[in-house]
Design a protein around this motif. Structure first.
Motif, PDB file in Angstrom:
ATOM      1  N   ASP A  18       0.968  -1.318  -0.112  1.00  0.00           N
ATOM      2  CA  ASP A  18      -0.063  -0.063   0.039  1.00  0.00           C
ATOM      3  C   ASP A  18       0.777   1.160  -0.021  1.00  0.00           C
ATOM      4  OD1 ASP A  18       0.771   0.416   2.679  1.00  0.00           O
ATOM      5  OD2 ASP A  18      -0.870  -0.699   3.541  1.00  0.00           O
ATOM      6  N   THR A  19       0.206   2.285  -0.046  1.00  0.00           N
ATOM      7  CA  THR A  19       0.793   3.867  -0.215  1.00  0.00           C
ATOM      8  C   THR A  19       1.907   3.916   0.985  1.00  0.00           C
ATOM      9  OG1 THR A  19      -0.752   4.615  -1.458  1.00  0.00           O
ATOM     10  CG2 THR A  19       0.776   6.221  -0.379  1.00  0.00           C
ATOM     11  N   GLU A  20       1.400   3.628   2.289  1.00  0.00           N
ATOM     12  CA  GLU A  20       2.291   3.886   3.320  1.00  0.00           C
ATOM     13  C   GLU A  20       3.447   2.883   3.356  1.00  0.00           C
ATOM     14  OE1 GLU A  20      -0.964   3.265   3.558  1.00  0.00           O
ATOM     15  OE2 GLU A  20      -1.962   4.683   5.264  1.00  0.00           O
ATOM     16  N   ALA A  21       3.286   1.763   3.029  1.00  0.00           N
ATOM     17  CA  ALA A  21       4.387   0.919   3.137  1.00  0.00           C
ATOM     18  C   ALA A  21       5.481   0.988   1.815  1.00  0.00           C
ATOM     19  CB  ALA A  21       3.772  -0.796   2.941  1.00  0.00           C
ATOM     20  N   GLN A  22       4.818   1.538   0.812  1.00  0.00           N
ATOM     21  CA  GLN A  22       5.776   1.693  -0.404  1.00  0.00           C
ATOM     22  C   GLN A  22       6.474   2.930  -0.065  1.00  0.00           C
ATOM     23  OE1 GLN A  22       3.925   1.740  -4.278  1.00  0.00           O
ATOM     24  NE2 GLN A  22       2.750  -0.066  -3.947  1.00  0.00           N
ATOM     25  N   THR A  23       6.079   3.952   0.463  1.00  0.00           N
ATOM     26  CA  THR A  23       6.576   5.335   0.938  1.00  0.00           C
ATOM     27  C   THR A  23       7.600   4.777   1.867  1.00  0.00           C
ATOM     28  OG1 THR A  23       4.509   6.509   0.576  1.00  0.00           O
ATOM     29  CG2 THR A  23       6.443   7.759   1.846  1.00  0.00           C
ATOM     30  N   GLU A  24       7.449   3.973   2.750  1.00  0.00           N
ATOM     31  CA  GLU A  24       8.659   3.657   3.495  1.00  0.00           C
ATOM     32  C   GLU A  24       9.681   2.902   2.994  1.00  0.00           C
ATOM     33  OE1 GLU A  24       9.569   1.689   7.940  1.00  0.00           O
ATOM     34  OE2 GLU A  24       7.231   1.823   7.286  1.00  0.00           O
ATOM     35  N   GLN A  25       9.307   1.864   1.961  1.00  0.00           N
ATOM     36  CA  GLN A  25      10.328   1.251   1.346  1.00  0.00           C
ATOM     37  C   GLN A  25      11.238   2.109   0.321  1.00  0.00           C
ATOM     38  OE1 GLN A  25      11.296  -1.971   1.888  1.00  0.00           O
ATOM     39  NE2 GLN A  25      13.073  -1.262   0.616  1.00  0.00           N
ATOM     40  N   VAL A  26      10.275   3.097  -0.495  1.00  0.00           N
ATOM     41  CA  VAL A  26      11.192   4.052  -1.070  1.00  0.00           C
ATOM     42  C   VAL A  26      12.184   4.932  -0.532  1.00  0.00           C
ATOM     43  CG1 VAL A  26      10.597   6.159  -2.670  1.00  0.00           C
ATOM     44  CG2 VAL A  26       8.956   4.469  -2.929  1.00  0.00           C
ATOM     45  N   LEU A  27      11.812   5.401   0.836  1.00  0.00           N
ATOM     46  CA  LEU A  27      12.780   6.161   1.501  1.00  0.00           C
ATOM     47  C   LEU A  27      13.876   5.385   2.110  1.00  0.00           C
ATOM     48  CD1 LEU A  27      10.362   8.716   3.033  1.00  0.00           C
ATOM     49  CD2 LEU A  27      12.194   9.285   1.011  1.00  0.00           C
ATOM     50  N   LYS A  28      13.722   4.096   2.191  1.00  0.00           N
ATOM     51  CA  LYS A  28      14.660   3.277   2.790  1.00  0.00           C
ATOM     52  C   LYS A  28      15.525   2.858   1.587  1.00  0.00           C
ATOM     53  CE  LYS A  28      12.432   0.518   6.341  1.00  0.00           C
ATOM     54  NZ  LYS A  28      11.793  -0.820   6.620  1.00  0.00           N
ATOM     55  N   SER A  87      -5.432  11.445  -3.672  1.00  0.00           N
ATOM     56  CA  SER A  87      -6.187  11.309  -2.319  1.00  0.00           C
ATOM     57  C   SER A  87      -5.206  10.659  -1.207  1.00  0.00           C
ATOM     58  CB  SER A  87      -7.392  10.503  -2.618  1.00  0.00           C
ATOM     59  OG  SER A  87      -7.175   9.167  -2.891  1.00  0.00           O
ATOM     60  N   GLU A  88      -4.280   9.909  -1.755  1.00  0.00           N
ATOM     61  CA  GLU A  88      -3.125   9.397  -0.837  1.00  0.00           C
ATOM     62  C   GLU A  88      -2.278  10.216  -0.253  1.00  0.00           C
ATOM     63  OE1 GLU A  88      -2.008   5.859  -3.258  1.00  0.00           O
ATOM     64  OE2 GLU A  88      -3.984   4.804  -2.693  1.00  0.00           O
ATOM     65  N   PHE A  89      -2.343  11.370  -0.460  1.00  0.00           N
ATOM     66  CA  PHE A  89      -1.258  12.425  -0.075  1.00  0.00           C
ATOM     67  C   PHE A  89      -0.977  12.117   1.391  1.00  0.00           C
ATOM     68  CE2 PHE A  89       0.387  16.585   1.493  1.00  0.00           C
ATOM     69  CZ  PHE A  89       1.388  16.547   0.854  1.00  0.00           C
ATOM     70  N   GLN A  90      -2.008  12.301   2.099  1.00  0.00           N
ATOM     71  CA  GLN A  90      -2.043  12.385   3.671  1.00  0.00           C
ATOM     72  C   GLN A  90      -1.310  11.059   4.154  1.00  0.00           C
ATOM     73  OE1 GLN A  90      -2.103  14.814   5.440  1.00  0.00           O
ATOM     74  NE2 GLN A  90      -2.898  16.146   3.922  1.00  0.00           N
ATOM     75  N   ARG A  91      -1.576   9.719   3.457  1.00  0.00           N
ATOM     76  CA  ARG A  91      -0.872   8.751   3.970  1.00  0.00           C
ATOM     77  C   ARG A  91       0.736   8.722   3.408  1.00  0.00           C
ATOM     78  NH1 ARG A  91      -6.111   6.877   2.755  1.00  0.00           N
ATOM     79  NH2 ARG A  91      -5.447   6.652   0.487  1.00  0.00           N
ATOM     80  N   MET A  92       0.933   9.113   2.407  1.00  0.00           N
ATOM     81  CA  MET A  92       2.369   9.316   2.147  1.00  0.00           C
ATOM     82  C   MET A  92       2.814  10.275   2.997  1.00  0.00           C
ATOM     83  SD  MET A  92       4.509  11.506   0.550  1.00  0.00           S
ATOM     84  CE  MET A  92       3.519  12.689  -0.247  1.00  0.00           C
ATOM     85  N   ASN A  93       2.265  11.502   3.100  1.00  0.00           N
ATOM     86  CA  ASN A  93       3.073  12.597   3.942  1.00  0.00           C
ATOM     87  C   ASN A  93       3.100  11.928   5.464  1.00  0.00           C
ATOM     88  OD1 ASN A  93       4.021  15.253   3.865  1.00  0.00           O
ATOM     89  ND2 ASN A  93       2.424  15.653   5.506  1.00  0.00           N
ATOM     90  N   GLY A  94       2.307  11.419   6.011  1.00  0.00           N
ATOM     91  CA  GLY A  94       2.530  10.894   7.425  1.00  0.00           C
ATOM     92  C   GLY A  94       3.856   9.899   7.499  1.00  0.00           C
ATOM     93  N   VAL A  95       3.947   9.181   6.583  1.00  0.00           N
ATOM     94  CA  VAL A  95       5.251   8.347   6.566  1.00  0.00           C
ATOM     95  C   VAL A  95       6.644   9.172   6.013  1.00  0.00           C
ATOM     96  CG1 VAL A  95       6.613   6.388   5.389  1.00  0.00           C
ATOM     97  CG2 VAL A  95       4.022   6.227   5.921  1.00  0.00           C
ATOM     98  N   TYR A  96       6.374   9.874   4.959  1.00  0.00           N
ATOM     99  CA  TYR A  96       7.409  10.749   4.781  1.00  0.00           C
ATOM    100  C   TYR A  96       8.059  11.680   5.715  1.00  0.00           C
ATOM    101  CZ  TYR A  96       9.523  14.765   1.824  1.00  0.00           C
ATOM    102  OH  TYR A  96      10.634  15.525   0.968  1.00  0.00           O
ATOM    103  N   SER A  97       7.041  12.237   6.721  1.00  0.00           N
ATOM    104  CA  SER A  97       7.350  13.108   7.764  1.00  0.00           C
ATOM    105  C   SER A  97       7.888  12.489   8.848  1.00  0.00           C
ATOM    106  CB  SER A  97       6.261  13.679   8.255  1.00  0.00           C
ATOM    107  OG  SER A  97       5.548  14.508   7.367  1.00  0.00           O
ATOM    108  N   ARG A  98       7.569  10.950   9.182  1.00  0.00           N
ATOM    109  CA  ARG A  98       8.355  10.372  10.173  1.00  0.00           C
ATOM    110  C   ARG A  98       9.856   9.964   9.734  1.00  0.00           C
ATOM    111  NH1 ARG A  98       8.667   4.699   9.956  1.00  0.00           N
ATOM    112  NH2 ARG A  98       6.710   4.603   8.775  1.00  0.00           N
ATOM    113  N   MET A  99       9.951   9.641   8.521  1.00  0.00           N
ATOM    114  CA  MET A  99      11.274   9.106   8.126  1.00  0.00           C
ATOM    115  C   MET A  99      12.108  10.243   7.806  1.00  0.00           C
ATOM    116  SD  MET A  99      11.351   5.805   7.222  1.00  0.00           S
ATOM    117  CE  MET A  99      12.315   5.599   5.912  1.00  0.00           C
ATOM    118  N   PHE A 100      11.777  11.433   7.522  1.00  0.00           N
ATOM    119  CA  PHE A 100      12.736  12.714   7.689  1.00  0.00           C
ATOM    120  C   PHE A 100      12.792  13.616   9.158  1.00  0.00           C
ATOM    121  CE2 PHE A 100      12.229  12.604   3.052  1.00  0.00           C
ATOM    122  CZ  PHE A 100      13.786  12.857   2.713  1.00  0.00           C
TER     123      PHE A 100
END
Length: 106
Positions: free
Chosen positions: A25-35, A62-75
């Motif tokens: 999903d978007t959250e897991a993909q965002t985390e893997q992308v940033l890893k 519409s998945e911006f907020q889900r992506m942004n939550g992970v993005y913010s946590r990773m940075f």
């Protein structure tokens, strides 16, 4: 790709390089992308904390907020400049997000 003290990371998808699997999903993909971005930066002598700019490409805005939550946590408290755009497709079946980055080597 490096130039002097800059590192340019091409767009990364949410694929685990160890298994070849795409995160579900978007959250897991965002985390893997940033890893993936982090691993490339560390190999070049940099880190996520030295990122100057990111480009984020989302299949569904519409998945911006889900992506942004992970993005913010990773940075963490580091906030690089960012552009986020909605795209019609990404180069890989089931990919929901892709991120590229420009960082410096301290």
């Amino acid at each position: 790709m490096g130039f002097e003290r800059l590192v340019f990371v091409s767009g990364q998808g949410g694929v685990d390089p160890a298994t070849g699997l795409i995160a579900p999903d978007t959250e897991a993909q965002t985390e893997q992308v940033l890893k993936n971005v982090r691993a490339i930066l560390e190999a070049a002598g940099s880190s996520l904390q030295h990122v100057l700019r990111c480009g984020v490409f989302l299949i569904d805005m519409s998945e911006f907020q889900r992506m942004n939550g992970v993005y913010s946590r990773m940075f963490g408290s580091h906030r690089p400049a960012r552009t986020t755009v909605g795209v019609a497709a990404l180069p890989g079946e089931k990919l929901r997000v892709e991120i590229d980055a420009i960082a410096y080597v301290p």
